[in-house]
Structures are given as C-alpha cells and as structure tokens.
Design a protein around this motif. Structure first.
Motif, PDB file in Angstrom:
ATOM      1  N   LEU A  32      -2.237  -7.613  -5.723  1.00 45.24           N
ATOM      2  CA  LEU A  32      -1.866  -8.506  -4.625  1.00 45.24           C
ATOM      3  C   LEU A  32      -2.403  -7.961  -3.298  1.00 45.24           C
ATOM      4  CD1 LEU A  32      -0.259 -11.073  -4.670  1.00 45.24           C
ATOM      5  CD2 LEU A  32       1.747  -9.790  -3.960  1.00 45.24           C
ATOM      6  N   PHE A  33      -2.288  -6.645  -3.144  1.00 45.82           N
ATOM      7  CA  PHE A  33      -2.790  -5.993  -1.943  1.00 45.82           C
ATOM      8  C   PHE A  33      -4.263  -6.309  -1.730  1.00 45.82           C
ATOM      9  CE2 PHE A  33      -5.183  -2.327  -0.349  1.00 45.82           C
ATOM     10  CZ  PHE A  33      -4.630  -2.204   0.909  1.00 45.82           C
ATOM     11  N   HIS A  34      -5.000  -6.261  -2.839  1.00 36.00           N
ATOM     12  CA  HIS A  34      -6.424  -6.512  -2.774  1.00 36.00           C
ATOM     13  C   HIS A  34      -6.720  -7.982  -2.482  1.00 36.00           C
ATOM     14  CE1 HIS A  34     -10.415  -5.126  -3.438  1.00 36.00           C
ATOM     15  NE2 HIS A  34     -10.680  -6.154  -4.215  1.00 36.00           N
ATOM     16  N   GLU A  35      -5.932  -8.871  -3.103  1.00 31.55           N
ATOM     17  CA  GLU A  35      -6.206 -10.300  -2.962  1.00 31.55           C
ATOM     18  C   GLU A  35      -5.910 -10.831  -1.563  1.00 31.55           C
ATOM     19  OE1 GLU A  35      -4.383 -12.565  -6.122  1.00 31.55           O
ATOM     20  OE2 GLU A  35      -5.617 -11.471  -7.556  1.00 31.55           O
ATOM     21  N   MET A  36      -4.959 -10.205  -0.873  1.00 36.26           N
ATOM     22  CA  MET A  36      -4.586 -10.726   0.453  1.00 36.26           C
ATOM     23  C   MET A  36      -5.477 -10.180   1.559  1.00 36.26           C
ATOM     24  SD  MET A  36      -0.500 -10.989   0.533  1.00 36.26           S
ATOM     25  CE  MET A  36      -0.258  -9.253   0.521  1.00 36.26           C
ATOM     26  N   GLU A  37      -6.454  -9.392   1.161  1.00 29.89           N
ATOM     27  CA  GLU A  37      -7.234  -8.646   2.144  1.00 29.89           C
ATOM     28  C   GLU A  37      -7.751  -9.496   3.304  1.00 29.89           C
ATOM     29  OE1 GLU A  37     -10.300  -6.384   0.384  1.00 29.89           O
ATOM     30  OE2 GLU A  37     -10.647  -5.212   2.211  1.00 29.89           O
ATOM     31  N   GLU A  38      -8.394 -10.624   2.996  1.00 31.79           N
ATOM     32  CA  GLU A  38      -9.042 -11.348   4.106  1.00 31.79           C
ATOM     33  C   GLU A  38      -8.069 -12.163   4.934  1.00 31.79           C
ATOM     34  OE1 GLU A  38     -12.060 -14.040   2.940  1.00 31.79           O
ATOM     35  OE2 GLU A  38     -10.986 -14.675   1.163  1.00 31.79           O
ATOM     36  N   TRP A  39      -6.808 -12.289   4.486  1.00 29.42           N
ATOM     37  CA  TRP A  39      -5.881 -13.131   5.247  1.00 29.42           C
ATOM     38  C   TRP A  39      -5.077 -12.367   6.286  1.00 29.42           C
ATOM     39  CZ3 TRP A  39      -7.141 -17.964   4.727  1.00 29.42           C
ATOM     40  CH2 TRP A  39      -7.827 -18.344   3.574  1.00 29.42           C
ATOM     41  N   GLY A  40      -5.209 -11.067   6.310  1.00 33.92           N
ATOM     42  CA  GLY A  40      -4.590 -10.307   7.390  1.00 33.92           C
ATOM     43  C   GLY A  40      -5.585 -10.166   8.527  1.00 33.92           C
ATOM     44  N   MET A  41      -5.200 -10.606   9.710  1.00 40.36           N
ATOM     45  CA  MET A  41      -6.197 -10.660  10.794  1.00 40.36           C
ATOM     46  C   MET A  41      -5.711  -9.961  12.046  1.00 40.36           C
ATOM     47  SD  MET A  41      -7.504 -14.510  10.390  1.00 40.36           S
ATOM     48  CE  MET A  41      -7.605 -15.284   8.799  1.00 40.36           C
ATOM     49  N   LEU A  42      -5.242  -8.738  11.911  1.00 42.37           N
ATOM     50  CA  LEU A  42      -4.743  -8.010  13.073  1.00 42.37           C
ATOM     51  C   LEU A  42      -5.802  -7.876  14.159  1.00 42.37           C
ATOM     52  CD1 LEU A  42      -2.842  -5.091  11.340  1.00 42.37           C
ATOM     53  CD2 LEU A  42      -1.831  -6.939  12.635  1.00 42.37           C
TER      54      LEU A  42
ATOM     55  N   SER B 252       5.367  -2.827 -12.020  1.00 44.03           N
ATOM     56  CA  SER B 252       5.107  -3.625 -10.816  1.00 44.03           C
ATOM     57  C   SER B 252       3.993  -3.032  -9.960  1.00 44.03           C
ATOM     58  CB  SER B 252       6.379  -3.739  -9.985  1.00 44.03           C
ATOM     59  OG  SER B 252       6.794  -2.463  -9.596  1.00 44.03           O
ATOM     60  N   LEU B 253       3.671  -1.746 -10.171  1.00 43.97           N
ATOM     61  CA  LEU B 253       2.606  -1.134  -9.372  1.00 43.97           C
ATOM     62  C   LEU B 253       1.283  -1.843  -9.586  1.00 43.97           C
ATOM     63  CD1 LEU B 253       3.468   2.604  -9.859  1.00 43.97           C
ATOM     64  CD2 LEU B 253       3.231   1.448  -7.685  1.00 43.97           C
ATOM     65  N   ILE B 254       1.055  -2.274 -10.833  1.00 43.57           N
ATOM     66  CA  ILE B 254      -0.222  -2.898 -11.157  1.00 43.57           C
ATOM     67  C   ILE B 254      -0.399  -4.192 -10.363  1.00 43.57           C
ATOM     68  CG2 ILE B 254      -1.595  -3.902 -13.025  1.00 43.57           C
ATOM     69  CD1 ILE B 254      -1.369  -1.120 -13.702  1.00 43.57           C
ATOM     70  N   TRP B 255       0.599  -5.091 -10.436  1.00 41.48           N
ATOM     71  CA  TRP B 255       0.393  -6.336  -9.672  1.00 41.48           C
ATOM     72  C   TRP B 255       0.510  -6.118  -8.176  1.00 41.48           C
ATOM     73  CZ3 TRP B 255       4.275  -7.789  -6.594  1.00 41.48           C
ATOM     74  CH2 TRP B 255       5.605  -7.595  -6.985  1.00 41.48           C
ATOM     75  N   SER B 256       1.237  -5.071  -7.776  1.00 38.66           N
ATOM     76  CA  SER B 256       1.316  -4.789  -6.336  1.00 38.66           C
ATOM     77  C   SER B 256      -0.070  -4.487  -5.776  1.00 38.66           C
ATOM     78  CB  SER B 256       2.208  -3.577  -6.069  1.00 38.66           C
ATOM     79  OG  SER B 256       3.490  -3.803  -6.507  1.00 38.66           O
ATOM     80  N   PHE B 257      -0.805  -3.663  -6.502  1.00 36.74           N
ATOM     81  CA  PHE B 257      -2.117  -3.305  -5.989  1.00 36.74           C
ATOM     82  C   PHE B 257      -3.094  -4.472  -6.092  1.00 36.74           C
ATOM     83  CE2 PHE B 257      -6.126  -0.859  -5.808  1.00 36.74           C
ATOM     84  CZ  PHE B 257      -5.911  -0.369  -4.543  1.00 36.74           C
TER      85      PHE B 257
ATOM     86  N   LEU C 154       0.840  -1.205   0.000  1.00 37.76           N
ATOM     87  CA  LEU C 154       0.000   0.000   0.000  1.00 37.76           C
ATOM     88  C   LEU C 154       0.869   1.247   0.000  1.00 37.76           C
ATOM     89  CD1 LEU C 154      -2.819   1.201   0.182  1.00 37.76           C
ATOM     90  CD2 LEU C 154      -2.662   1.092   2.649  1.00 37.76           C
ATOM     91  N   THR C 155       1.936   1.237   0.804  1.00 35.77           N
ATOM     92  CA  THR C 155       2.832   2.388   0.842  1.00 35.77           C
ATOM     93  C   THR C 155       3.477   2.599  -0.524  1.00 35.77           C
ATOM     94  OG1 THR C 155       3.328   1.691   3.079  1.00 35.77           O
ATOM     95  CG2 THR C 155       4.665   3.450   2.196  1.00 35.77           C
ATOM     96  N   TYR C 156       3.927   1.506  -1.116  1.00 38.59           N
ATOM     97  CA  TYR C 156       4.573   1.585  -2.434  1.00 38.59           C
ATOM     98  C   TYR C 156       3.631   2.209  -3.460  1.00 38.59           C
ATOM     99  CZ  TYR C 156       6.634  -0.173  -6.793  1.00 38.59           C
ATOM    100  OH  TYR C 156       7.142  -0.285  -8.048  1.00 38.59           O
TER     101      TYR C 156
END
Lengths: 218, 229
Positions: free
Chosen positions: A146-156, A139-144, A124-126
């Motif tokens: 990937l950011f979207h795809e990992m959304e539900e796996w972060g469980m802070l 790389s910005l395109i796949w970075s964003f 997100l920072t990138y």
C-alpha cells in the motif's frame, strides 16, 4: 522447475532478471552487491544499493511523524489587514472549502497534502520498525504494498510550492507573516523526502519475505 | 558511498519475460512462472500478477479523452474570485498568470504558467503521441519514447499547484466586506483533470512500447509469406 527469485537475491543469486519497464529477460548475469544495475534496453534502474536503508528511513519517518501534528494544525500563514488578522492551517483550509461546497477541491487538497502523506508515514514506520525489531505479521506485506501504491498521491512538495505562490499573490494586498505551522511543514517535507530517498524497496522486500518464508515457503 | 553503475550486455537474442512464459510481480519484484488463462496471485506478497496491465490502452484512452473534455471548462471558466472592497475580480488560470506578470513577479508567473498550463498540455499531448506510436509509425526512438513517458509521469503531480494555491488563498483571505477570495468552478474541473491525467499515465503499461516493435518485426517476417494474418 520453479522460478522464484526475490528482489536483492533476484539480482545477486539468480540467473534470471526481468526488467520492470520493458520486460527484457536477462540471463546469467554476474552482478556485484554494491553496484547500481541498469537495464541495457530501456535504462531502468533494476537495483541500487543503499547504505543502512532500513534504520535510516525509520529515523526520518519518525522525525516526519513528530513534525506532522504541528504542520497540519498550526497556522501556516497569518494575514493582517486593516487591523484584522486571519490564520490558515492545512486543516482549516480544507474545512473552509468544504463549507463553500467545493467538495472535490477540498477533498483532493486534504487527501494529497495531509491524509496520504500521514498514512504513508505510518505504514513506513510500521514496516521499518518491525524489521528492526525482528517482528513479523502478515499485515506487513500489504502495508508495504500500500505504501508503494500511494506514492504518487502524496504531494507535500507541491503544496509547499503552493504556499510560496500564494504568498507572492497576497503581498500586494496585505501583510503576511509565517506561522509556526510553516516551519513544521517544511521540516515534515524535508524529513519525508529523506525517508523515501533512503529507502531501498528491494531490501525491505527481502527482509519481509525472508521472515515470511520461515512460516510458509513462497 | 558511490556505487558503480553496471549495465549488463544486451543479449544477442532479445527475449521478453512474456515470451519466456514468465511474469514479474509488480509489487515485490519476484519472478514467477506464468499460468495462462488463470487469475494468478503472487505467492509471496499476494498482488495480482499480470504480464501486461489489463486493458491498458483502452483505459489510458478513456482517462485521456475524459481529461481533454474537462480541459475546456478549466480554461474558460473562472478559477477564483477576488472580492476586494466590494469589487469582484474573477480570474481564469491564464488571467492569474497575467496578473502575476503585471505585479512584476516574473519567476512566480513562470512557475504557475509551467505547472498549470504547460504541464497538463504537454502531458495530454505526450500520452496521446505515445498511444498513437503504438498504432502508427512515429519518428521517435524507443529510448526517446520511454524517456518522454518517464518525464510525463514525473511532472504530472506538479499541476496540482494551482489547486493548492486556490485552497490556501480561499482559506486565508475571507474577511467579509473587505477582502474575500472564493474558489470557482474551474478549480473543481482542474482538480479532476489532474487526477484523470495521473490515472491515464498510471494505467499505461510501458512494456507495450517494446512489444509493439516485436510485433512489427514479426509482421515484416510474415509479410514475406503470402496469406499470413
């Protein structure tokens, strides 16, 4: 006829809209830029305007990154029992489980409470920093993405609740003190939640694809 | 800044993107013309394009059945063992909830009960109900089904709670001979169940809920003509 429509312009300029959740085709829809637009059939929010989305989420993401190091390395709780004291940080917790050969639990905990959130914050920072500085790279395109795809796996937030439940379970057994890691973790949680709520993916896609089409039309 | 909510009027003739030969990129929200029988990539962001998620129903069933099988050891085996001054006290998930109740912390007991018993059960039954509703007539409106599915997607991650609690306790309490908490086999099983149910929800394509209804409408029309398939 070529039908290529982007996120925001999909809503504002184009005549064609597809709902993400029910695939309803909406044609000839006049929509204002500052409105929240809902699908008439399933109620899915098609577009929502957010104020200063990119700079705000960049600020929150940077804050979260600063909190990250103390949050995972500093002790979250300190347990005192019969004069002995024991500390637990996020990383040491996973290491102990690994040593006890509970690989699935250890890896799952480490991934969802530490690695995935860190990775998402970096992405997100990138992305937001690059947009702010008007820099473009493929790389910005796949970075964003990937950011979207990992959304539900972060469980802070789930881990935070886990800390509270663990404290209650231990209260009858021993004395517990909060460590510096706990405050850092709470700050990390708060700022990363704010970073994602401030973010409007449509606007980010617009900015990214705008820069991309300067090099090659899509 | 409070933005106004706009709901476009529902068109008189409902057409889906699939029927119009269009495909929406799931990643960057661009609309493309669909090319049948070809692997298509989004020209803008490079994501794979598909009108419906491939094998959505089969994959959802597979993840769902796997998670249901694993749910048995989750409830019968012990999730953690508390060794306190030499006496072992293994506990299951329900045992942990009952222990919290006995300790008098009703609110926390309720939270743990919801997160690790009710949520997984509701999720598995809910996904199954939605899958059945694609085949058989279920007494639910479309809005109810999509709302239920959104709810299932939202609550899924919270069942990780018990896994985190076990990992925190196991890390914090390990003073040999005095007090030691170790994870049990149910923790591994439970973690896998949570991941499997999350995968089941994410491999389901919500657009199928609406497709089914249209297929049915077509069937009604077709039924008036004999020998229609």
């Amino acid at each position: 006829m070529q039908v290529v429509v982007t996120g925001r312009s999909q809503v504002i300029n184009s005549r064609i809209l597809l709902c993400h959740e029910c695939d309803l085709l909406i044609e000839n829809q006049e929509i204002c830029e500052t409105c929240k637009v809902q699908c008439p059939r399933c109620g899915h929010v098609l577009y929502k305007q957010k104020h200063n989305t990119i700079s705000r989420s960049l600020a929150y993401a940077l804050t979260a990154l600063i909190c990250f190091y103390p949050a995972v390395t500093q002790p979250i709780m300190i347990l005192e029992m019969l004069g002995l004291s024991q500390q637990q940080s996020l990383i040491s917790g996973s290491l102990i489980l690994l040593r006890e050969k509970y690989y699935v639990v250890a890896i799952l905990t480490f991934l969802s409470s530490c690695l995935v959130p860190l990775f998402r914050l970096l992405l997100l920072t990138y992305v937001t920093l690059s947009i702010t500085l008007n820099y473009y790279h493929k790389s910005l395109i796949w970075s964003f993405r990937l950011f979207h795809e990992m959304e539900e796996w972060g469980m802070l937030e789930v881990y935070m609740l886990g800390i509270i439940v663990a404290v209650v379970k231990l209260l009858s057994m021993a004395e517990i003190q909060p460590g510096f890691g706990l405050w850092a973790y709470a700050a990390l949680l708060l700022s990363s939640i704010l970073a994602t709520t401030a973010l409007n993916p449509h606007e980010v896609w617009d900015a990214l694809l705008d820069r991309k089409t300067r090099e090659e039309p899509c | 800044m409070v933005s106004k909510t706009i709901t476009p009027a529902l068109p008189d003739k409902i057409i889906t993107g699939k029927e119009a030969g269009l495909v929406l990129c799931a990643e960057c929200y661009k609309v493309h013309r669909y090319i049948p029988d070809a692997e298509q990539e989004c020209r803008c962001c490079g994501a794979e394009l598909y009108q419906r998620k491939p094998d959505s129903i089969n994959r959802t069933w597979a993840f769902l059945i796997a998670s249901m099988i694993l749910y048995i050891p989750v409830n019968t085996m012990m999730i953690m063992n508390v060794a306190y001054f030499g006496t072992d006290e293994p506990s299951t998930i329900m045992g942990g909830v009952i222990l919290l109740l006995q300790m008098g912390s009703h609110a926390v007991a309720f939270v743990v009960f919801v997160a690790s018993v009710l949520v997984p059960l509701f999720k598995m039954i809910g996904i199954m109900l939605i899958l059945f509703s694609l085949k058989y007539k279920v007494n639910m409106t479309d809005r109810q089904r999509i709302k239920m599915f959104r709810f299932i997607e939202f609550i899924g991650r919270w069942s990780m709670l018990d896994i985190f609690v076990v990992s925190i306790l196991a890390a914090l309490v390990h003073i040999t001979g005095v007090a030691e908490i170790t994870a049990g086999p149910a923790a591994t099983a439970f973690g896998t169940v949570v991941v499997l149910t999350m995968l089941a929800a994410s491999s389901f394509d919500t657009r199928l809920l609406w497709d089914y209804k249209r297929k049915n409408y077509k069937n009604i029309e077709l039924n008036q003509e004999p020998a229609a398939d």
